[in-house]
Design a protein around this motif. Structure first.
Motif, PDB file in Angstrom:
ATOM      1  N   ALA A 105      -9.975  -7.604   4.415  1.00  0.00           N
ATOM      2  CA  ALA A 105      -9.144  -6.674   3.652  1.00  0.00           C
ATOM      3  C   ALA A 105      -9.128  -7.072   2.184  1.00  0.00           C
ATOM      4  O   ALA A 105      -9.211  -6.223   1.293  1.00  0.00           O
ATOM      5  CB  ALA A 105      -7.728  -6.648   4.221  1.00  0.00           C
ATOM      6  N   GLY A 106      -9.050  -8.388   1.927  1.00  0.00           N
ATOM      7  CA  GLY A 106      -9.069  -8.864   0.550  1.00  0.00           C
ATOM      8  C   GLY A 106     -10.440  -8.804  -0.079  1.00  0.00           C
ATOM      9  O   GLY A 106     -10.601  -8.305  -1.203  1.00  0.00           O
ATOM     10  N   VAL A 107     -11.450  -9.273   0.642  1.00  0.00           N
ATOM     11  CA  VAL A 107     -12.806  -9.306   0.079  1.00  0.00           C
ATOM     12  C   VAL A 107     -13.328  -7.905  -0.183  1.00  0.00           C
ATOM     13  O   VAL A 107     -14.039  -7.677  -1.172  1.00  0.00           O
ATOM     14  CB  VAL A 107     -13.756 -10.098   1.009  1.00  0.00           C
ATOM     15  N   SER A 108     -12.980  -6.952   0.651  1.00  0.00           N
ATOM     16  CA  SER A 108     -13.431  -5.581   0.394  1.00  0.00           C
ATOM     17  C   SER A 108     -12.880  -5.069  -0.930  1.00  0.00           C
ATOM     18  O   SER A 108     -13.523  -4.263  -1.607  1.00  0.00           O
ATOM     19  CB  SER A 108     -13.029  -4.654   1.547  1.00  0.00           C
ATOM     20  N   SER A 109     -11.706  -5.553  -1.334  1.00  0.00           N
ATOM     21  CA  SER A 109     -11.134  -5.152  -2.622  1.00  0.00           C
ATOM     22  C   SER A 109     -11.970  -5.653  -3.800  1.00  0.00           C
ATOM     23  O   SER A 109     -11.886  -5.104  -4.895  1.00  0.00           O
ATOM     24  CB  SER A 109      -9.702  -5.678  -2.754  1.00  0.00           C
ATOM     25  N   PHE A 110     -12.778  -6.689  -3.563  1.00  0.00           N
ATOM     26  CA  PHE A 110     -13.657  -7.188  -4.620  1.00  0.00           C
ATOM     27  C   PHE A 110     -14.627  -6.103  -5.077  1.00  0.00           C
ATOM     28  O   PHE A 110     -15.141  -6.155  -6.190  1.00  0.00           O
ATOM     29  CB  PHE A 110     -14.470  -8.388  -4.133  1.00  0.00           C
ATOM     30  N   GLU A 111     -14.884  -5.122  -4.195  1.00  0.00           N
ATOM     31  CA  GLU A 111     -15.819  -4.053  -4.540  1.00  0.00           C
ATOM     32  C   GLU A 111     -15.342  -3.250  -5.752  1.00  0.00           C
ATOM     33  O   GLU A 111     -16.139  -2.601  -6.412  1.00  0.00           O
ATOM     34  CB  GLU A 111     -16.023  -3.123  -3.347  1.00  0.00           C
ATOM     35  N   ALA A 112     -14.047  -3.281  -6.020  1.00  0.00           N
ATOM     36  CA  ALA A 112     -13.507  -2.560  -7.170  1.00  0.00           C
ATOM     37  C   ALA A 112     -13.625  -3.361  -8.459  1.00  0.00           C
ATOM     38  O   ALA A 112     -13.300  -2.862  -9.538  1.00  0.00           O
ATOM     39  CB  ALA A 112     -12.036  -2.208  -6.926  1.00  0.00           C
ATOM     40  N   SER A 113     -14.100  -4.590  -8.353  1.00  0.00           N
ATOM     41  CA  SER A 113     -14.164  -5.493  -9.502  1.00  0.00           C
ATOM     42  C   SER A 113     -15.616  -5.762  -9.891  1.00  0.00           C
ATOM     43  O   SER A 113     -16.549  -5.174  -9.343  1.00  0.00           O
ATOM     44  CB  SER A 113     -13.474  -6.815  -9.156  1.00  0.00           C
ATOM     45  N   ASP A 114     -15.791  -6.706 -10.828  1.00  0.00           N
ATOM     46  CA  ASP A 114     -17.133  -7.101 -11.251  1.00  0.00           C
ATOM     47  C   ASP A 114     -17.637  -8.314 -10.474  1.00  0.00           C
ATOM     48  O   ASP A 114     -18.633  -8.933 -10.854  1.00  0.00           O
ATOM     49  CB  ASP A 114     -17.137  -7.415 -12.754  1.00  0.00           C
TER      50      ASP A 114
END
Length: 216
Positions: free
Chosen positions: A163-172
């Motif tokens: 859930a957290g790592v997938s949020s990395f997709e919104a970042s650089d």
């Protein structure tokens, strides 16, 4: 009676709880918390959760805050013995270690790096980014020779971390350059029950929020 889950769909901790509920085939009564209108600061919410955070679960009048505590509670009460949170002491300790790594290191470092940019207009901090990359290196090491983060079976640790790592997709942050992390990510996406409904829908909302804020 269904349990009430006070949540924000874009929130990674909320999505981790939704993933757990789907894996356990539990029905939750979803109650959206509009933080822009300070729903989380209203007296009735503060009575349930003085930390005024989401997710907050209320089960038969019993309120629980903190996503990882909620996830463990759901297994312990409604599916005791489930391999998502194994009872064997060493196996459970490994799951707990990975959950603690997530809340204290991996997700925390991502939040420290990225959320100030999204919510407060801060510039990217290279030192904070380096700490995120160090945490991803650790995750990659944990996954060496392992299908999931805590052994051969899908566990609460995988649901919380993805859930957290997938949020990395919104970042650089390019977490897919870590071979073991990339393999694990695709594996969990394919094997976690109800992944699209429980995680990707909220993730899309989070990405849209980031796009709106960063393009201003």
């Amino acid at each position: 009676m269904p349990m009430d889950l006070y949540y924000l769909p874009g929130s990674a901790p909320c999505r981790a709880v939704l993933l757990t509920a789907r894996a356990l085939n539990l029905n939750l009564n979803l109650k959206l918390v509009d933080m822009h209108h300070s729903d989380h600061l209203k007296p009735e919410f503060l009575k349930m959760n003085p930390q005024h955070t989401v997710p907050t679960l209320v089960d038969d009048g019993f309120p629980i805050a903190e996503s990882r505590a909620i996830m463990a509670y759901l297994v312990n009460k409604y599916s005791k013995g489930n391999t998502l949170y194994p009872e064997e002491p060493k196996a459970r300790a490994l799951v707990d270690m990975r959950l603690d790594f997530d809340i204290g290191t991996l997700y925390q470092r991502f939040a420290d790096y990225f959320y100030p940019q999204v919510f407060y207009g801060a510039s990217a901090d290279k030192e904070k980014l380096a700490k995120v990359e160090d945490a991803l290196n650790l995750l990659d090491t944990f996954l060496e020779g392992q299908k999931y983060v805590a052994g051969p079976n899908l566990t609460l640790a995988d649901l919380s971390i993805i859930a957290g790592v997938s949020s990395f997709e919104a970042s650089d942050i390019d977490f897919k350059k870590y071979a073991n992390v990339k393999r694990w990510y695709e594996t969990v996406k394919a094997t976690a029950p109800g992944y699209q409904e429980a995680n990707e829908k909220g993730l899309d909302l989070f990405k849209a929020l980031v796009d709106r804020v960063l393009k201003k």
